[in-house]
Design a protein around this motif. Sequence first.
Motif, PDB file in Angstrom:
ATOM      1  N   GLU A  50      16.646  -0.448 -15.089  1.00  0.00           N
ATOM      2  CA  GLU A  50      17.341  -1.733 -15.173  1.00  0.00           C
ATOM      3  C   GLU A  50      17.789  -1.987 -16.618  1.00  0.00           C
ATOM      4  OE1 GLU A  50      17.832  -3.668 -12.579  1.00  0.00           O
ATOM      5  OE2 GLU A  50      18.385  -5.608 -13.449  1.00  0.00           O
ATOM      6  N   LYS A  57      10.977  -6.300 -15.306  1.00  0.00           N
ATOM      7  CA  LYS A  57      11.573  -6.169 -13.968  1.00  0.00           C
ATOM      8  C   LYS A  57      12.607  -5.045 -13.975  1.00  0.00           C
ATOM      9  CE  LYS A  57      12.624  -7.855  -9.815  1.00  0.00           C
ATOM     10  NZ  LYS A  57      11.679  -7.553  -8.773  1.00  0.00           N
ATOM     11  N   TYR A  75       7.163 -11.159 -13.850  1.00  0.00           N
ATOM     12  CA  TYR A  75       8.337 -10.381 -14.216  1.00  0.00           C
ATOM     13  C   TYR A  75       9.100 -10.981 -15.384  1.00  0.00           C
ATOM     14  CZ  TYR A  75       7.635  -7.716  -9.985  1.00  0.00           C
ATOM     15  OH  TYR A  75       7.110  -6.907  -9.043  1.00  0.00           O
ATOM     16  N   THR A 115      21.673  -2.731 -17.482  1.00  0.00           N
ATOM     17  CA  THR A 115      22.070  -4.064 -17.950  1.00  0.00           C
ATOM     18  C   THR A 115      22.308  -4.119 -19.456  1.00  0.00           C
ATOM     19  OG1 THR A 115      19.758  -4.703 -18.086  1.00  0.00           O
ATOM     20  CG2 THR A 115      20.939  -5.340 -16.098  1.00  0.00           C
ATOM     21  N   THR A 147      12.825 -10.499 -17.394  1.00  0.00           N
ATOM     22  CA  THR A 147      14.122  -9.846 -17.222  1.00  0.00           C
ATOM     23  C   THR A 147      14.459  -9.015 -18.454  1.00  0.00           C
ATOM     24  OG1 THR A 147      15.289 -11.693 -18.171  1.00  0.00           O
ATOM     25  CG2 THR A 147      14.994 -11.726 -15.790  1.00  0.00           C
ATOM     26  N   THR A 148      15.368  -8.072 -18.266  1.00  0.00           N
ATOM     27  CA  THR A 148      15.745  -7.213 -19.390  1.00  0.00           C
ATOM     28  C   THR A 148      16.467  -8.018 -20.471  1.00  0.00           C
ATOM     29  OG1 THR A 148      17.646  -6.625 -18.046  1.00  0.00           O
ATOM     30  CG2 THR A 148      15.870  -5.036 -18.151  1.00  0.00           C
ATOM     31  N   ASP A 149      17.222  -9.041 -20.038  1.00  0.00           N
ATOM     32  CA  ASP A 149      17.947  -9.864 -21.021  1.00  0.00           C
ATOM     33  C   ASP A 149      16.981 -10.584 -21.949  1.00  0.00           C
ATOM     34  OD1 ASP A 149      20.817  -9.617 -20.359  1.00  0.00           O
ATOM     35  OD2 ASP A 149      20.123 -10.329 -18.420  1.00  0.00           O
ATOM     36  N   ARG A 150      15.911 -11.106 -21.342  1.00  0.00           N
ATOM     37  CA  ARG A 150      14.909 -11.820 -22.130  1.00  0.00           C
ATOM     38  C   ARG A 150      14.233 -10.850 -23.104  1.00  0.00           C
ATOM     39  NH1 ARG A 150      12.249 -14.858 -24.459  1.00  0.00           N
ATOM     40  NH2 ARG A 150      10.164 -15.699 -24.092  1.00  0.00           N
TER      41      ARG A 150
END
Lengths: 220, 205
Positions: free
Chosen positions: A149, A144, A55, A153, A57-60
């Motif tokens: 998401e 993810k 997974y 986010t 993350t959306t931030d990454r």
Amino acid sequence: MVKKKIAKVLAFRYKILAAILILLAGGLVLLPKYQKHEGIKPEELLSNTISPERYMTTDRLAHILINQDPSFILIDVRDEKSFASYTLPNAINIPLQKLFDEGSVSYLNQNQYDVVLFSNDNFYADQAWILCNRLGYKHLRVLKGGINEWFTTIINPVKPAENMSASDFELYTTRKAASMFFGVVYPEQVKAETPKVVKVAPKKVITIEKKKKAPAEGGC
Amino acid sequence: MKELEKTKRISIAATLFILAVIIGLLTYKRPKNIYAINTKDTLEKITGDNYIITLNELNNPDFVLIDIRNQYEFEQGHLENAINIYAAEILSVDHIKVFDELKESNKTAVLYGNNPQEVNAPFLILYQLGFDNIKLLAIENSYLQNKLISKNTVIEKSEADVTAFINESVNKATTAETLKKVVIAPPKKVITVQKKKKAPAEGGC
């Protein structure tokens, strides 16, 4: 007498050996049944799928997109219609049904890029990942939470309440900045811009006073 | 004499070779779990078949509920008559036996977890092993005062129209901008009144 008998048997030894070899070769015909066992072992696949390593993350992902990292490819596994309505920047559309089409395998089975799979949720993307993992494809990741998401986010981050920690506020500001990068415009963003324009307007006019010529006072 | 030795060596080598092959065959262990279908067929089936069921469809005597969460969560609360098989141990001999028995008795195993995503991996692996009598229960579980609450969810539902949101934000911002423009008073022009210069008293006599 005994020697003669042994000699008789020994005369056939090559034929016997050859017969055994042929029999064993016949046994190989039975083996290809296991070749159907395509890909890695089910046990290995299970442990791979249970680990959350895949997974991202959306931030990454937002960070990667903003920095325009060339080592990543995004693959949208939703259908064409959803792909047309919204997708991540520079994503390639490979609908789940067409995952193993000739054209798509070259994207999935390679060593040069990291591939991020995504869908609305991470359900379809996970399915694609599991099937690819069974075939031993490396360098695949899953976003993810998927687009949903991504929306909650990055595109529309929730402003933290006042009693929340400073790190939450920091996260909010980075996400907000990221959302601006991806095309969202905030009213205050415009507000911040306008005063700049206004400031330019009133130029100070510095009037240089010319020295008055000393009046030619009456001479004679 | 030399030739005889040569042939002897060949026969010894051949016997050793045969022995090696036989030992190899005898020690060959059949893998415990074998995929019944390859990835392409699996893909076709999961995109074509309807394997998702909801809570309302559970009223079927052929359905056997299987909880793939861990034992702790299972004990905290689970659906009625569910069997607990933790996802990570789903391939162990005993558990595979459970699925085999269900298949033989023509029953359908209905897998569920805290959310459909969690069930996805065990479901897909069992599916590839040839258990086509399994379904996935699309529910989301949460706890309220230690009581399990299950709700139906839709898998892969698009929750928001991102393009529309972005366009709206742009529209909002531009309307706000125009409003702002009205409010901002145009910069005042400073009109400087030029004073007339007094005519210099020019030289008289």
